[in-house]
Design an enzyme around this catalytic site. Structure first.
Site, PDB file in Angstrom:
ATOM      1  N   GLU A 110       0.850  -1.186   0.000  1.00  0.00           N
ATOM      2  CA  GLU A 110       0.000   0.000   0.000  1.00  0.00           C
ATOM      3  C   GLU A 110       0.883   1.232   0.000  1.00  0.00           C
ATOM      4  O   GLU A 110       2.085   1.143   0.278  1.00  0.00           O
ATOM      5  CB  GLU A 110      -0.929  -0.007   1.213  1.00  0.00           C
ATOM      6  CG  GLU A 110      -0.211  -0.094   2.527  1.00  0.00           C
ATOM      7  CD  GLU A 110      -1.138  -0.346   3.703  1.00  0.00           C
ATOM      8  OE1 GLU A 110      -0.889   0.235   4.779  1.00  0.00           O
ATOM      9  OE2 GLU A 110      -2.100  -1.122   3.572  1.00  0.00           O
ATOM     10  N   HIS A 134      -3.846   3.581   6.873  1.00  0.00           N
ATOM     11  CA  HIS A 134      -2.993   3.172   7.978  1.00  0.00           C
ATOM     12  C   HIS A 134      -2.005   4.258   8.379  1.00  0.00           C
ATOM     13  O   HIS A 134      -1.665   5.137   7.600  1.00  0.00           O
ATOM     14  CB  HIS A 134      -2.185   1.921   7.584  1.00  0.00           C
ATOM     15  CG  HIS A 134      -3.016   0.704   7.424  1.00  0.00           C
ATOM     16  ND1 HIS A 134      -3.212   0.119   6.215  1.00  0.00           N
ATOM     17  CD2 HIS A 134      -3.700  -0.041   8.320  1.00  0.00           C
ATOM     18  CE1 HIS A 134      -3.970  -0.948   6.357  1.00  0.00           C
ATOM     19  NE2 HIS A 134      -4.290  -1.063   7.632  1.00  0.00           N
TER      20      HIS A 134
END
Length: 180
Positions: free
Chosen positions: A104, A141
């Site tokens: 990611e 995140h």
């Protein structure tokens, strides 16, 4: 982390879904013994995201492709196991024939692993989440912090592509890319 290294141990996480050896054992909260999701086999899966890792294993299992291991490394910027560490483990594993890397945006974990991946003889397929993220905006995140020209979707895809990795646009394309 230093104490674990001195004890010849490894820390997984923080912020991890866990580790699964399908049909054998797990630690964490993955549905390890759900045979619709995990199936013993020869594909190693590394993921910063628990949900994307679960989806990837589900898609692999639906395609009849089993997993040698699932390593959820978490998405935090400080971690006990990096993509590079996880890749090295699976690359050295004689029970793993190919590797899937789910990454990611943010941080350099996937870019750092690309150099070792380039030296591997095992096929690698990757999906990098965050292609539609607006530039300059913190997403998801805690580890999704883009630093200059690194940590972006484009920089990760470029580094992995240069290392010979097949990078797919959506996770459900991973099984076909492994066969391709």
């Amino acid at each position: 982390v230093a104490a674990a290294a001195d004890a010849v141990s490894r820390i997984i996480g923080p912020n991890t879904a866990g580790v699964v050896t399908p049909g054998e054992a797990f630690v964490g909260f993955m549905p390890a013994f759900d045979d619709r999701i995990f199936k013993p086999g020869r594909v190693g899966v590394i993921s910063r995201s628990g949900s994307l890792g679960t989806l990837t294993c589900l898609e692999l299992t639906r395609a009849g492709i089993g997993q040698s291991a699932f390593l959820g490394i978490g998405g935090d910027p400080v971690s006990g196991t990096s993509s590079l560490d996880a890749f090295r483990s699976l690359d050295d594993d004689p029970g793993t024939d190919s590797i899937v890397l789910i990454g990611e945006i943010g941080g350099r974990k996937e870019e750092d692993a690309a150099e070792l991946i380039a030296e591997s003889t095992k096929p690698v397929v990757s999906y990098i989440a965050g292609s539609a993220s607006p530039p300059g905006k913190r997403m998801g995140h805690a580890g999704a912090i883009v630093e200059g020209n690194t940590g972006t979707h484009a920089s990760k895809v470029a580094a992995l592509g240069a290392a010979g990795v097949t990078v797919v646009d959506v996770p459900w394309d991973i099984p076909a890319a492994l066969h391709g």
